[in-house]
Design an enzyme around this catalytic site. Structure first.
Site, short mmCIF file in Angstrom:
data_model
loop_
_atom_site.label_atom_id
_atom_site.label_comp_id
_atom_site.label_asym_id
_atom_site.label_seq_id
_atom_site.Cartn_x
_atom_site.Cartn_y
_atom_site.Cartn_z
N GLU A 122 0.94 -1.01 0.03
CA GLU A 122 -0.05 -0.10 -0.03
C GLU A 122 0.83 1.26 -0.38
O GLU A 122 1.63 0.84 1.06
CB GLU A 122 -1.28 0.38 1.08
N ALA A 263 1.96 0.05 10.61
CA ALA A 263 1.62 -1.17 10.86
C ALA A 263 0.49 -1.62 8.66
O ALA A 263 -0.02 -0.59 8.41
CB ALA A 263 0.66 -2.16 11.19
N MET A 264 0.63 -2.95 8.35
CA MET A 264 0.09 -2.80 7.37
C MET A 264 -0.81 -4.60 7.37
O MET A 264 -0.17 -5.31 8.01
CB MET A 264 0.62 -2.96 6.35
N ASN A 266 -2.21 -6.38 4.99
CA ASN A 266 -2.35 -7.58 3.91
C ASN A 266 -2.86 -8.73 4.53
O ASN A 266 -3.08 -8.43 5.40
CB ASN A 266 -0.84 -8.19 3.59
N HIS A 298 -6.90 -2.07 15.50
CA HIS A 298 -7.21 -1.63 13.94
C HIS A 298 -7.10 -2.28 12.73
O HIS A 298 -7.24 -3.05 11.85
CB HIS A 298 -5.81 -0.33 13.79
N GLU A 299 -5.27 -3.34 12.48
CA GLU A 299 -5.35 -4.09 11.31
C GLU A 299 -6.15 -5.11 11.39
O GLU A 299 -7.10 -5.34 10.15
CB GLU A 299 -3.88 -4.19 11.08
N HIS A 302 -9.87 -4.11 9.90
CA HIS A 302 -9.64 -3.94 8.57
C HIS A 302 -10.33 -4.94 7.66
O HIS A 302 -9.90 -4.72 5.88
CB HIS A 302 -8.18 -3.68 8.15
N GLU A 321 -10.39 3.99 5.89
CA GLU A 321 -9.51 4.69 6.75
C GLU A 321 -10.64 5.58 8.39
O GLU A 321 -9.68 5.03 9.79
CB GLU A 321 -8.03 5.48 6.68
N1 HT7 Z 1 -3.17 1.32 5.78
C1 HT7 Z 1 -1.96 1.04 6.08
C2 HT7 Z 1 -1.18 1.96 5.62
C3 HT7 Z 1 0.28 2.32 5.53
C4 HT7 Z 1 0.78 2.43 4.39
C5 HT7 Z 1 0.55 3.75 3.33
C6 HT7 Z 1 2.24 3.89 2.40
C7 HT7 Z 1 2.66 3.70 2.71
C8 HT7 Z 1 3.24 2.45 3.73
C9 HT7 Z 1 2.51 2.20 4.62
N2 HT7 Z 1 2.61 1.40 5.57
C10 HT7 Z 1 1.29 0.65 5.74
C11 HT7 Z 1 -1.77 1.26 7.57
C12 HT7 Z 1 -3.05 1.59 8.75
O1 HT7 Z 1 -3.95 2.41 7.98
O2 HT7 Z 1 -3.92 0.50 8.56
ZN ZN Z 2 -5.60 1.47 8.39
#
Ligand code: HT7
Ligand code: ZN
Length: 873
Positions: A122, A263-264, A266, A298-299, A302, A321
């Site tokens: 992302e 965090a992300m 995925n 939060h993650e 999602h 978000e």
């Molecule tokens: N949705 C995630 C966004 C995010 C991100 C965006 C751009 C570059 C790096 C990044 N790492 C994570 C985080 C979230 O809102 O949960």
């Molecule tokens: Zn988020």
């Protein structure tokens, strides 16, 4: 770089149903083979017959359509992607590319973090892995095979479920993963490395077993328990509060030390900044524990709000978000204290989002255009976006809002949708017309409410006049009125709630809070049945993200601070009192500090019946950065002096009570993570801070003793911060000892850097510059850069804004150094310079010159270019 506009959105000409990826992983050179099943999108208009795929920093070695290798004449590669001339309506595309994760310092796409390989896709990182339609409205099913050296990379993870494993003869092994859920490319992930795992399980409401795994580097195995507890709590809460169940058989989290954000999410494989996973009482503070609980939640949330239902395009970012922040805020409120959570969220909103909304980077929750999407992961999209969802929840009421979210999940599962689709579900379930409410998504800027009250003793009536007005923002000179939910209460002389009875209603409503709705520029609300002049409690629970200007007296505020049944408004009344006094002291050092103010603070401090966390919030003065936003021309030195003056005064006047509170809340026994225990530590450390800042001898002794004896990082950091603020040989000795004690513990060392960067000592900048050369400093690690550089420029306002401009010069040097390395981070570092117009003319000149120095540099990233050019516009 050119802006991209929402109005130009077109559906994709092609769709991708299936993706098969094969990675031969190696930090120096990774080979990626992709097989994509493409077909023309029946819902799209036919274009020029060419197919353009996104791709950046890729070395293409071969491309084939339906098994036929293409000649160079049949395609074109440039810096942005791959164009295929003339393609069939349905075909299989194969590409072979090489990438270099070890050289990827931007941390987007596939990169190396320590000894691990991991991805961040992302928003547009997938195009750095393979050629693709890298946009969120292209959703596909993925099968991913990872091949790597068995010793260096024993763990190989991707989205979904593992379906095959093989040992290869050359010392490598492979694992194949299959994700049954169609997903956009930004949710793709892989991780490879030598990881240890914390395992647990969760039985869903419908009785399915889910395996939970948290992967960490082996030396961190004893720091994952809190994250695991938080995950299970979040999973149960989402079932109970939103009816959302997890869908795969396995949920994995990986903690990595190099990460651009928090965090992300995925699909099935969250990748986390290790700051939001790793915690032990002796290494992490209460704030860290809280942060982990909410980011894990939060993650996880999602999975439904973002993954199952995703965004059609990046203008819709707040769809996932804003809603997910709202959900994580509600989670924290339900498992802890609602009032304290609301206070903290509003503090953040006022300290960060309000200034953003009033500055050159102001944008609507749903922006109309962007140059670089990475710049739009903003507090407006996240936090104001959450407020916009919260207001809809308030307007609908809890039951109807739940029906509306159920409808949203049912109607849009598996789709890529828009904020408009979300609002339609709110309308569909409630029967309400939210046409005017939509302006919250379209118009930037913080509305200002001017509220006046008038009591008519003869009629027993109280009238509130409310006007709304929203300042212009870039590109939006004229604003239409917003639809604003305004929650209010009326308090009688005994401090109890009176009925909020609108004239014309036949019977009085129940006591307590009432929701008024503002839709016009001006309203008058008359309340009857009042035999005494009430004290109004306005915007209870902060029912809308607005600034309120009212006509309450300080005496009214002290009354509300003591009696309001709304915990948030008790805090807000206190904050306004602190704020008004601090601003008065900034303008006039001799401004008297009223006795009744001190008495109100003493009463609050000694209120042993109250929630200690709430008391700590009530008695915390607003930060200098927040206060600066309240001044027309920011006086950094005056604010700093006033802050110290008032803190010292409170510390001296309340000395005995502060000592008593300190001792009454002293830590006994083992560390406990509970709202009650956290509240005790917060209040105790606040008392210590007042005593230390008042130069109290006994306070100093307590501070040293706490630093020596404490077994938890909350108390250690509280003491260390206060000593570092004082400076001198004792502080240096304490900092040295801390560094020796925590050598090699990266997240703890971040605290060591940030505590020095935030101390408002006169030599702060020299110290920060010396720390840049410290062997533990690394510009390649975003957490370290944030700990030192961002802390100095965002938290240490008085030193960053030193009159000679050295702080500005320092920051721009860092930005220019970082831009070629990690543009996303470089652009974020620039933020404190963006509000340059708010300062005195000397500082304006210096800040502007530094921004121009950035703009004068050739080869700027689009990230930094967009921020600087908008700041100077
Ligand atoms: N949705 C995630 C966004 C995010 C991100 C965006 C751009 C570059 C790096 C990044 N790492 C994570 C985080 C979230 O809102 O949960
Ligand atoms: Zn988020």
């Amino acid at each position: 770089p050119h802006p991209i506009h929402l109005k130009d959105y077109r559906p994709p000409e092609f769709l991708i149903d299936r993706v098969e990826l094969r990675f031969e992983l190696d930090p120096e050179c990774t080979r990626v083979e992709a097989r994509l099943a493409l077909r023309r999108n029946p819902a799209a208009t036919r274009g020029d017959g060419h197919l353009r795929l996104h791709g950046e920093h890729l070395k293409l070695t071969q491309v084939a359509i339906d098994g036929h290798v293409l000649t160079p004449a049949e395609y074109r590669v440039d810096g942005e992607g791959l164009t295929l001339h003339r393609v069939p309506d349905r075909f299989t595309l194969e590409t072979w590319v090489e990438i270099h994760p070890g050289l990827n310092t931007a941390l987007e796409g596939l990169y190396q973090s320590g000894d691990l390989l991991c991805t961040q896709c992302e928003a547009e990182g997938f195009r750095r892995i393979t050629y693709f339609l890298d946009r969120p409205d292209v959703m596909a099913r993925y099968t991913t095979t990872l091949i790597a050296d068995r010793t260096r990379f024993p763990v190989l993870l991707s989205n979904g479920n593992p379906v095959a494993r093989a040992e290869l003869p050359d010392g490598r092994h492979s694992v194949t993963w299959e994700d049954p859920f169609p997903k956009p490319s930004y949710l793709f992930a892989l991780v490879a490395g030598d990881l240890s795992v914390i395992e647990d399980g969760f039985v869903t409401a419908s009785g399915r077993n889910v395996k939970l795994q948290i992967f960490v580097e082996p030396h961190n195995l004893d720091k994952g328990a809190h994250a695991m507890r938080s995950l299970k709590k979040a999973m149960r809460w989402d079932e109970e509060r939103f009816g959302r169940e997890y869908d795969l058989d396995i949920y994995m989290i990986v903690a990595v030390s190099h990460f651009n954000m928090g965090a992300m999410e995925n699909k099935g494989l969250n990748v986390f900044n290790d700051k939001f996973v790793l915690a032990r009482p002796d290494t992490a503070t209460d704030a860290d524990f809280d942060g982990i609980e909410s980011v894990i939640a939060h993650e996880y949330f999602h999975n439904w709000t973002g993954n199952r239902i995703t965004c059609r395009d990046w203008f819709q970012l707040s769809l996932k978000e804003g809603f997910t922040v709202y959900r994580d805020q509600e989670f924290t409120s339900d498992v802890g204290s609602r009032a304290v959570k609301r206070i903290r969220d509003v503090r953040t909103l006022r300290a960060h989002q309000f200034p953003e909304d009033a500055g050159p980077l102001a944008h609507p929750v749903r922006p109309d255009s962007y140059i670089e999407i990475n710049n739009f992961y903003t507090t407006t999209v996240y936090d104001k976006g959450a407020e916009v969802v919260r207001m809809q929840a308030a307007l609908l009421g809890p039951e109807t809002f739940r029906r509306a979210t159920d409808l949203y999940f049912e109607r849009h599962d598996g789709q890529a949708v828009t904020t408009e689709d979300f609002v339609r579900c709110m309308e569909g379930a409630s029967g309400r017309d939210l046409t005017q409410f939509r302006r919250w998504y379209e118009q930037a800027g913080t509305p200002e409410l001017h509220i006046r009250g008038e009591y008519d003793a003869t009629a027993g009536a109280y009238t509130l006049s409310v006007c709304q007005q929203t300042p212009a923002t870039p590109g939006q000179p004229i604003k239409q009125p917003f639809h604003i939910p305004l929650a209010i209460g009326l308090l009688g002389a005994d401090g109890r709630d009176l009925p909020v009875w609108l004239a014309g209603e036949s019977a009085p409503p129940a006591l307590g809070t009432r929701l008024l709705e503002l839709t016009e520029p001006e309203h008058r609300f008359t309340f009857t049945g009042l035999s005494e002049r009430p004290v109004p409690s306005l915007l209870r629970g902060f029912s809308a993200p607005v600034r309120v200007h009212d006509d309450l007296s300080d005496a009214d505020r002290m009354f509300l601070m003591a009696h309001d049944s709304d915990g948030f408004n008790r805090w807000d009344a206190a904050q306004t009192l602190h704020e008004r006094l601090l601003l008065a002291l900034t303008n006039d050092v001799a401004h008297p500090i009223p006795e009744d103010y001190i008495a109100a603070c003493r009463r609050a401090l000694c209120d042993m019946s109250a929630d200690r966390a709430l008391l700590a919030e009530v008695l915390s003065l607003p930060s200098e950065t927040y206060l600066s936003d309240r001044m027309t021309v920011i006086d950094v030195d005056g604010l700093h002096r006033a802050h110290r003056q008032l803190t010292q005064h409170i510390g001296e006047r309340l000395r005995d009570d502060l000592l008593a509170v300190y001792h009454a809340n002293a830590e006994t026994g083992d560390y406990v993570f509970s709202p009650e225990a956290i509240g005790r530590r917060a209040l105790k450390n606040l008392a210590l801070a007042y005593l230390m800042r008042a130069g109290d001898e006994e306070g100093l002794a307590l501070c040293h003793a706490q630093l020596e004896a404490a077994h938890n990082m909350t108390d250690v950091m509280a003491a260390l911060r206060l000593l570092a603020e004082q400076g001198g040989a004792e502080a240096d000795a304490a900092l040295d000892a801390f560094h020796r004690r925590w050598a090699g513990e990266s997240l703890v060392l971040d605290k060591w850097f940030s505590v020095q960067a935030s101390a408002p000592r006169p030599d702060a900048l020299e110290r920060v510059m010396a720390l840049l050369k410290h062997p533990d400093y690394s510009a390649r690690n975003p957490n370290r850069v944030r700990a030192l550089v961002s802390t100095f420029s965002n938290v240490n306002q008085v030193r960053f804004h030193a009159a000679d401009g050295a702080g500005y010069h320092f920051l721009v040097d860092r930005v220019l150094e970082l831009d070629p390395v990690n543009p996303l981070l470089a652009a974020r570092l620039l933020k404190p310079l963006v509000r340059w117009r708010r300062f005195d003319s000397e500082r304006q000149t210096l800040m502007r010159a530094e921004l121009e120095r950035v703009l004068g540099r050739s080869e700027l990233s689009s990230d930094v270019f967009e921020v600087v050019s908008k700041a100077l516009a």
